[in-house]
Design an enzyme around this catalytic site. Structure first.
Site, PDB file in Angstrom:
ATOM      1  N   ASP B 144      69.922  97.448  72.315  1.00  0.00           N
ATOM      2  CA  ASP B 144      68.765  96.454  72.262  1.00  0.00           C
ATOM      3  C   ASP B 144      67.882  96.483  73.454  1.00  0.00           C
ATOM      4  O   ASP B 144      66.605  96.292  73.586  1.00  0.00           O
ATOM      5  CB  ASP B 144      69.398  95.343  72.227  1.00  0.00           C
ATOM      6  CG  ASP B 144      68.452  94.031  72.570  1.00  0.00           C
ATOM      7  OD1 ASP B 144      67.941  93.526  71.750  1.00  0.00           O
ATOM      8  OD2 ASP B 144      68.505  93.364  73.564  1.00  0.00           O
ATOM      9  N   GLY B 172      65.941  92.646  70.016  1.00  0.00           N
ATOM     10  CA  GLY B 172      65.547  93.761  69.518  1.00  0.00           C
ATOM     11  C   GLY B 172      66.536  94.062  68.216  1.00  0.00           C
ATOM     12  O   GLY B 172      65.859  94.330  66.956  1.00  0.00           O
ATOM     13  N   ASP B 173      67.834  93.916  68.513  1.00  0.00           N
ATOM     14  CA  ASP B 173      68.667  94.005  67.373  1.00  0.00           C
ATOM     15  C   ASP B 173      68.316  93.012  66.238  1.00  0.00           C
ATOM     16  O   ASP B 173      68.396  93.283  65.065  1.00  0.00           O
ATOM     17  CB  ASP B 173      70.214  93.915  67.885  1.00  0.00           C
ATOM     18  CG  ASP B 173      70.670  94.793  68.551  1.00  0.00           C
ATOM     19  OD1 ASP B 173      70.843  95.891  67.899  1.00  0.00           O
ATOM     20  OD2 ASP B 173      70.965  94.990  69.653  1.00  0.00           O
ATOM     21  N   ILE B 174      68.276  91.672  66.597  1.00  0.00           N
ATOM     22  CA  ILE B 174      68.268  90.564  65.624  1.00  0.00           C
ATOM     23  C   ILE B 174      66.942  90.784  64.822  1.00  0.00           C
ATOM     24  O   ILE B 174      66.986  90.315  63.793  1.00  0.00           O
ATOM     25  CB  ILE B 174      68.269  89.261  66.537  1.00  0.00           C
ATOM     26  CG1 ILE B 174      69.606  89.105  66.858  1.00  0.00           C
ATOM     27  CG2 ILE B 174      68.253  88.110  65.617  1.00  0.00           C
ATOM     28  CD1 ILE B 174      70.253  87.981  67.906  1.00  0.00           C
ATOM     29  N   GLY B 177      67.252  93.033  62.283  1.00  0.00           N
ATOM     30  CA  GLY B 177      68.287  92.723  61.464  1.00  0.00           C
ATOM     31  C   GLY B 177      67.481  91.572  60.546  1.00  0.00           C
ATOM     32  O   GLY B 177      67.677  91.854  59.059  1.00  0.00           O
TER      33      GLY B 177
END
Lengths: 401, 401
Positions: B144, B172-174, B177
């Site tokens: 992230d 960044g991940d979310i 997602g």
């Protein structure tokens, strides 16, 4: 061909959250008809500006989030304007809006009313605290900054021990915009299977609370009230940004073998042998001794020099890119993430591309951001079968524009 | 009933980006079978921890993003394990994974291979820089923090003139997602209409670049390299956070009539008459004189006292809530955004709810986060028709767990 080809969206949106949602849908192929009031979407007045051929200032802000859409101007204060909107809704799959909860009701376009116009309509609202909310919340005005502050996200963003900071882009609006698209696509699937429409009631505060990640667990399970941590990871060391001679670099050193390599890359092998720093728990415990040593060393070279060294040692790292670097990045260009939008009367304008890399039906930018009312004539003729004479008359009456 | 009822997802995900995507889909009704390696999803080792009845530490981090899923353990280093995965894929609609681009290929499960198993499979990968990327990028590890730094988001987040800060949750991940879910739902629609599957190739860096908002336009249209602005708006004043006696409050004063009311609320009517501050452009120009005056005054009362005053004057405002306030917020409770998850062997655990308020098919939390391999037996018997004896044998061989 777009994945959402054939889906008709009536877009009663302004500024950011809902326009972002309809931009994503338009990039993926949906037909989006943006219905603007006579004075236009407020964001047409927002900078940065770019001058067109006629010497008029055009909003770069508006352009960057309204490509691929059609614009019609309708005066919803006039009964005849409402009638046209009803006709448009009766032919649509989805309506999206982000006014305050009471606004659509006052105009006569609550979900209950829209259902009477089209039984299986999917009506998506985006507001600060939700349409279905406690009374004192439903009427509160929603700004991105309010959502960032109210949700707790701001309280965990900023320098360690310092002032809470707003995320630099309007993530409260944008997260809700993404979630709205997920809600709409899910509702479309449900409609296709059951024939039932529904109200997709999205809230900006809900949206950010749902992405607080481990901050909620840290409080509810360990009783810790999380605060901002600057550029650092809460428990892994050194997993943070450092100042270089000219800029910043992040070094996510996630395990002990990376730590050894990192010390070699810094030409400080003695650190790897230092008992205080041998394992991650020790590095976390002795962080206040370790970080100044690393910070001093990393400040001795430019970011580009460190990049070369870290690459050679196979270490994870990233420059803290400023926007000029992002716009010129080779891989982002290769991925079509920075694209030239051909804007009539202006020429090429650089905007962010679509992140939806679908091998058969990628997100695409096919047309420019519309001038206010650019498609009034074509939409009213094409979808509603109005004549030139009718359109001319309604224009003269200020009903359309 | 969930909007995504009937959709089967094979979830080869770990830690955050892809697990977040499959959580959203599971909340909306999809059947998500999480395939874990024998050692489990790495995030089962991530804090904060909560102790179960047996005195074992269970990861609150894992629990908070894996509710509503089933878990099976498969050893993909064994040919027999791969065979079971192939059988599962042949019965699925969607596969989601977030390993490095080369990992699935090495295991024999590239999109090309998966298509041979199920022609119309939708294969969604999430990685740092994209599967289809320039060679030197495709192999880079994705954290992230790398995505936040590389994308430019970090460079515009933090105190004005100060160090760049990471957004306090792993945005960044979310974000990737969420975008993965949009890509998958779009691809499902395309499949339902054309019979064709596809590869949804999502990148964390792309995802954040696509949400930089006006930062890109400010650079490409005006040549300004945007930097961090703390808690403030770039051009509207005073539209920022202020320190109160006990905490912080944001006051988005968006126009001149709010400005007058704001001065009254502060009991400083003389400011409203001050020529230096009469209009927003003047306030922006004379910001360095104005802000210290306001900051001094706002520091004299607690946040709760100012909230009462600003409410009375009809001003927009928000406390900068810390997570403890968020968890106890009445409207967020009313909206089911903070919910008790009943976790076997642990009891009630508070997690963020689903922001998908769909009137007919709301996102719902129906079951706990699974123990590692909790559903190995039931899935392999139910979906693949294996016998108890076969399952027992494969367990003894370390193929399943």
């Amino acid at each position: 061909m777009g994945a959402l080809d054939g889906i008709k969206v009536i877009d009663l949106s302004h500024v950011l959250a809902a326009p972002f949602a309809t931009m994503i849908m338009a990039d993926l192929g949906a037909e989006v008809v943006k219905v603007e009031p006579p004075f236009g979407d407020d964001s047409r007045q927002f900078g940065p500006f770019v001058e067109d051929e006629a010497g008029e200032q055009q909003s770069g802000y508006f352009i960057s989030i309204n490509r691929n859409k059609k614009s019609i101007v309708l005066n919803l204060k006039e009964e005849k304007g409402k009638e046209i909107l009803r006709d448009l809704i009766s032919d649509a799959d989805v309506v999206v809006e982000n006014y305050r909860p009471t606004t659509m009701k006052k105009l006569g376009f609550s979900y209950e009313e829209m259902k009477k116009i089209k039984k299986d309509i999917i009506y998506c609202s985006i507001c600060g605290f939700g349409h279905d909310a406690l009374e004192e919340y439903a009427s509160k005005p929603a700004y991105d900054m309010v959502a960032q502050a109210y949700s707790g996200l701001m309280s965990i963003t900023g320098p360690e021990g310092g002032e809470p900071c707003r995320v630099g882009s309007s993530i409260g609006d944008i997260m809700a915009g993404h979630q709205a698209v997920i809600g709409i696509l899910s509702a479309l699937r449900h409609r296709d299977r059951t024939g039932k429409g529904q109200h997709v009631d999205m809230s900006m505060v809900d949206g950010l609370v749902s992405v607080l990640e481990n901050a909620i667990a840290r409080y509810t399970m360990e009783g810790e009230i999380p605060g901002p941590l600057g550029g650092a990871h809460p428990t892994i060391v050194p997993f943070q940004s450092f100042k270089t001679k000219d800029n910043y670099i992040v070094t996510p050193i996630g395990n002990d073998s990376l730590w050894k390599k990192f010390c070699d890359a810094l030409e400080m092998p003695e650190l790897a042998d230092d008992e205080r720093f041998k394992t991650n728990p020790l590095r976390a415990e002795n962080k206040d001794e370790l970080i100044p040593i690393l910070a001093k060393r990393i400040k001795e070279k430019n970011t580009a020099e460190w990049e070369e060294v870290f690459e050679e040692y196979g270490l994870p790292y990233s420059p803290v890119n400023t926007v000029d670097k992002v716009v010129e990045d080779d891989n982002l260009k290769y991925r079509d993430m920075i694209v030239d939008l051909e804007q009539p009367g202006i020429g090429k304008v650089k905007v962010a591309g679509s992140p939806f890399h679908l091998s058969e039906t990628p997100g695409e930018i096919k047309s420019h951001a519309p001038a206010k009312g650019e498609h009034t004539d074509s939409v009213l003729k094409g979808s509603l079968g109005l004549t030139d004479a009718q359109i001319k008359e309604m224009k003269s009456q200020g009903i359309i524009g």
